[in-house]
Write a protein that holds these residues in place. Structure first.
Motif, PDB file in Angstrom:
ATOM      1  N   LEU A   1      -0.915 -11.531  22.876  1.00 38.00           N
ATOM      2  CA  LEU A   1      -2.338 -11.749  23.045  1.00 38.00           C
ATOM      3  C   LEU A   1      -3.072 -10.426  22.885  1.00 38.00           C
ATOM      4  O   LEU A   1      -2.532  -9.365  23.191  1.00 38.00           O
ATOM      5  CB  LEU A   1      -2.629 -12.286  24.447  1.00 38.00           C
ATOM      6  N   LYS A   2      -4.302 -10.488  22.470  1.00 36.05           N
ATOM      7  CA  LYS A   2      -5.163  -9.309  22.477  1.00 36.05           C
ATOM      8  C   LYS A   2      -5.608  -9.077  23.920  1.00 36.05           C
ATOM      9  O   LYS A   2      -5.774 -10.027  24.693  1.00 36.05           O
ATOM     10  CB  LYS A   2      -6.385  -9.522  21.579  1.00 36.05           C
ATOM     11  N   GLU A   3      -5.827  -7.816  24.277  1.00 28.61           N
ATOM     12  CA  GLU A   3      -6.203  -7.494  25.658  1.00 28.61           C
ATOM     13  C   GLU A   3      -7.424  -8.277  26.137  1.00 28.61           C
ATOM     14  O   GLU A   3      -7.473  -8.725  27.276  1.00 28.61           O
ATOM     15  CB  GLU A   3      -6.484  -5.996  25.802  1.00 28.61           C
ATOM     16  N   HIS A   4      -8.412  -8.437  25.246  1.00 25.06           N
ATOM     17  CA  HIS A   4      -9.636  -9.163  25.603  1.00 25.06           C
ATOM     18  C   HIS A   4      -9.319 -10.586  26.070  1.00 25.06           C
ATOM     19  O   HIS A   4      -9.804 -11.045  27.106  1.00 25.06           O
ATOM     20  CB  HIS A   4     -10.578  -9.181  24.398  1.00 25.06           C
ATOM     21  N   TRP A   5      -8.495 -11.305  25.291  1.00 28.57           N
ATOM     22  CA  TRP A   5      -8.139 -12.692  25.631  1.00 28.57           C
ATOM     23  C   TRP A   5      -7.273 -12.735  26.878  1.00 28.57           C
ATOM     24  O   TRP A   5      -7.441 -13.604  27.743  1.00 28.57           O
ATOM     25  CB  TRP A   5      -7.430 -13.371  24.477  1.00 28.57           C
ATOM     26  N   LEU A   6      -6.350 -11.794  26.986  1.00 26.41           N
ATOM     27  CA  LEU A   6      -5.477 -11.750  28.152  1.00 26.41           C
ATOM     28  C   LEU A   6      -6.283 -11.595  29.440  1.00 26.41           C
ATOM     29  O   LEU A   6      -6.058 -12.307  30.417  1.00 26.41           O
ATOM     30  CB  LEU A   6      -4.473 -10.597  28.010  1.00 26.41           C
ATOM     31  N   GLU A   7      -7.260 -10.708  29.428  1.00 26.54           N
ATOM     32  CA  GLU A   7      -8.065 -10.490  30.632  1.00 26.54           C
ATOM     33  C   GLU A   7      -8.892 -11.731  30.981  1.00 26.54           C
ATOM     34  O   GLU A   7      -9.037 -12.076  32.149  1.00 26.54           O
ATOM     35  CB  GLU A   7      -8.956  -9.260  30.469  1.00 26.54           C
ATOM     36  N   LEU A   8      -9.427 -12.419  29.961  1.00 26.12           N
ATOM     37  CA  LEU A   8     -10.160 -13.664  30.226  1.00 26.12           C
ATOM     38  C   LEU A   8      -9.259 -14.721  30.864  1.00 26.12           C
ATOM     39  O   LEU A   8      -9.671 -15.437  31.776  1.00 26.12           O
ATOM     40  CB  LEU A   8     -10.782 -14.213  28.944  1.00 26.12           C
ATOM     41  N   ILE A   9      -8.011 -14.807  30.383  1.00 29.00           N
ATOM     42  CA  ILE A   9      -7.057 -15.768  30.947  1.00 29.00           C
ATOM     43  C   ILE A   9      -6.708 -15.390  32.383  1.00 29.00           C
ATOM     44  O   ILE A   9      -6.763 -16.219  33.293  1.00 29.00           O
ATOM     45  CB  ILE A   9      -5.783 -15.858  30.079  1.00 29.00           C
ATOM     46  N   LEU A  10      -6.366 -14.129  32.600  1.00 27.03           N
ATOM     47  CA  LEU A  10      -5.953 -13.700  33.936  1.00 27.03           C
ATOM     48  C   LEU A  10      -7.088 -13.789  34.955  1.00 27.03           C
ATOM     49  O   LEU A  10      -6.844 -13.980  36.149  1.00 27.03           O
ATOM     50  CB  LEU A  10      -5.391 -12.275  33.886  1.00 27.03           C
ATOM     51  N   SER A  11      -8.333 -13.680  34.487  1.00 26.10           N
ATOM     52  CA  SER A  11      -9.485 -13.783  35.389  1.00 26.10           C
ATOM     53  C   SER A  11      -9.842 -15.237  35.697  1.00 26.10           C
ATOM     54  O   SER A  11     -10.673 -15.503  36.563  1.00 26.10           O
ATOM     55  CB  SER A  11     -10.699 -13.082  34.784  1.00 26.10           C
ATOM     56  N   GLY A  12      -9.243 -16.189  34.955  1.00 23.57           N
ATOM     57  CA  GLY A  12      -9.524 -17.608  35.174  1.00 23.57           C
ATOM     58  C   GLY A  12     -10.692 -18.142  34.376  1.00 23.57           C
ATOM     59  O   GLY A  12     -11.027 -19.321  34.473  1.00 23.57           O
ATOM     60  N   ARG A  13     -11.322 -17.302  33.547  1.00 19.80           N
ATOM     61  CA  ARG A  13     -12.464 -17.768  32.755  1.00 19.80           C
ATOM     62  C   ARG A  13     -12.033 -18.508  31.491  1.00 19.80           C
ATOM     63  O   ARG A  13     -12.758 -19.355  31.007  1.00 19.80           O
ATOM     64  CB  ARG A  13     -13.373 -16.594  32.392  1.00 19.80           C
ATOM     65  N   LYS A  14     -10.876 -18.194  30.950  1.00 15.95           N
ATOM     66  CA  LYS A  14     -10.355 -18.865  29.750  1.00 15.95           C
ATOM     67  C   LYS A  14      -9.196 -19.748  30.200  1.00 15.95           C
ATOM     68  O   LYS A  14      -8.168 -19.244  30.639  1.00 15.95           O
ATOM     69  CB  LYS A  14      -9.892 -17.823  28.730  1.00 15.95           C
ATOM     70  N   VAL A  15      -9.367 -21.067  30.091  1.00 15.72           N
ATOM     71  CA  VAL A  15      -8.347 -22.002  30.564  1.00 15.72           C
ATOM     72  C   VAL A  15      -7.745 -22.836  29.433  1.00 15.72           C
ATOM     73  O   VAL A  15      -6.911 -23.702  29.684  1.00 15.72           O
ATOM     74  CB  VAL A  15      -8.897 -22.918  31.682  1.00 15.72           C
ATOM     75  N   LEU A  16      -8.181 -22.570  28.201  1.00 13.32           N
ATOM     76  CA  LEU A  16      -7.597 -23.199  27.010  1.00 13.32           C
ATOM     77  C   LEU A  16      -7.217 -22.098  26.023  1.00 13.32           C
ATOM     78  O   LEU A  16      -8.041 -21.236  25.702  1.00 13.32           O
ATOM     79  CB  LEU A  16      -8.593 -24.122  26.302  1.00 13.32           C
ATOM     80  N   GLU A  17      -6.003 -22.128  25.540  1.00 17.43           N
ATOM     81  CA  GLU A  17      -5.562 -21.202  24.495  1.00 17.43           C
ATOM     82  C   GLU A  17      -5.601 -21.956  23.167  1.00 17.43           C
ATOM     83  O   GLU A  17      -5.077 -23.064  23.061  1.00 17.43           O
ATOM     84  CB  GLU A  17      -4.152 -20.696  24.796  1.00 17.43           C
ATOM     85  N   ILE A  18      -6.256 -21.381  22.173  1.00 19.16           N
ATOM     86  CA  ILE A  18      -6.377 -22.008  20.852  1.00 19.16           C
ATOM     87  C   ILE A  18      -5.293 -21.453  19.946  1.00 19.16           C
ATOM     88  O   ILE A  18      -5.160 -20.239  19.799  1.00 19.16           O
ATOM     89  CB  ILE A  18      -7.779 -21.740  20.246  1.00 19.16           C
ATOM     90  N   ARG A  19      -4.529 -22.342  19.337  1.00 15.86           N
ATOM     91  CA  ARG A  19      -3.423 -21.950  18.463  1.00 15.86           C
ATOM     92  C   ARG A  19      -3.372 -22.844  17.231  1.00 15.86           C
ATOM     93  O   ARG A  19      -3.949 -23.927  17.207  1.00 15.86           O
ATOM     94  CB  ARG A  19      -2.085 -22.037  19.214  1.00 15.86           C
ATOM     95  N   GLY A  20      -2.625 -22.391  16.240  1.00 17.70           N
ATOM     96  CA  GLY A  20      -2.482 -23.133  14.998  1.00 17.70           C
ATOM     97  C   GLY A  20      -1.271 -24.039  14.983  1.00 17.70           C
ATOM     98  O   GLY A  20      -0.956 -24.650  13.960  1.00 17.70           O
ATOM     99  N   ALA A  21      -0.575 -24.126  16.105  1.00 17.42           N
ATOM    100  CA  ALA A  21       0.602 -24.996  16.209  1.00 17.42           C
ATOM    101  C   ALA A  21       0.708 -25.499  17.645  1.00 17.42           C
ATOM    102  O   ALA A  21       0.302 -24.815  18.584  1.00 17.42           O
ATOM    103  CB  ALA A  21       1.871 -24.238  15.830  1.00 17.42           C
ATOM    104  N   ASN A  22       1.261 -26.674  17.779  1.00 22.08           N
ATOM    105  CA  ASN A  22       1.517 -27.239  19.098  1.00 22.08           C
ATOM    106  C   ASN A  22       2.671 -26.472  19.741  1.00 22.08           C
ATOM    107  O   ASN A  22       3.494 -25.901  19.043  1.00 22.08           O
ATOM    108  CB  ASN A  22       1.863 -28.724  18.947  1.00 22.08           C
TER     109      ASN A  22
END
Length: 132
Positions: free
Chosen positions: A1-22
Motif C-alpha cells: 500500500l502507499k503510505e497515504h492509503w495505509l494511514e487512512l485505513i489504520l485511522s478507520g476513515r477508509k473501510v473499502l479497499e479498491i482492487r482490480g481482482a477479487n
C-alpha cells in the motif's frame, strides 16, 4: 500500500479497499515501503480482516462508495473493479520489517526479515502475529 492509503485505513476513515481482482476473504497484513535514513524498508503497520468483495459494475456505484474508499477517479480504476470491505483493522506498533521480493506487486506473501531485531519485534506481538 502507499503510505497515504495505509494511514487512512489504520485511522478507520477508509473501510473499502479498491482492487482490480477479487480476493479470498480473511486476515491480511497491511504494509508499505518507507525510506528510513536513506534506505528503503518494507514494514507491516497493521492487519485487517477482509469480507467478501463486491464487484463494482459502474462509475455510478463507484462514486456512491466514495466516502468509504476515498479513491477519486473520473473512470473505474480497473476493467474489473472490486471493493473489499475491511474490518477489525489493528495497528501493529512497532512495525515489523518484512522481505518484499522483486516483482511482487500489490498483494505479497508475508515473510519476516531475519535477524535479532525482527525476532524481538515479532516476539513483542505475542498472539497478535499468530495465524497471519
Amino acid at each position: 500500500l502507499k503510505e497515504h492509503w495505509l494511514e487512512l485505513i489504520l485511522s478507520g476513515r477508509k473501510v473499502l479497499e479498491i482492487r482490480g481482482a477479487n480476493r479470498v476473504p480473511g486476515a491480511y497484513f497491511l504494509g508499505c515501503k518507507q525510506v528510513i535514513n536513506g534506505v528503503a524498508t518494507h514494514l507491516i503497520h497493521g492487519r485487517a480482516i477482509t469480507l467478501p468483495a463486491e464487484r463494482i459494475p459502474s462509475l455510478e456505484r463507484f462514486a456512491a462508495l466514495l466516502p468509504l474508499h476515498h479513491c477519486e477517479s473520473e473512470d473505474l480504476p480497473y476493467a474489473n473493479t472490486w471493493a473489499l470491505p475491511l474490518r477489525d483493522v489493528r495497528r501493529i506498533d512497532p512495525p515489523i520489517p518484512y522481505a518484499h521480493h522483486r516483482g511482487s506487486i500489490g498483494w505479497c506473501r508475508f515473510e519476516p526479515v531475519a535477524g535479532e531485531e525482527a525476532r524481538t519485534r515479532r516476539a513483542a506481538l505475542g498472539d497478535e502475529a499468530a495465524g497471519f
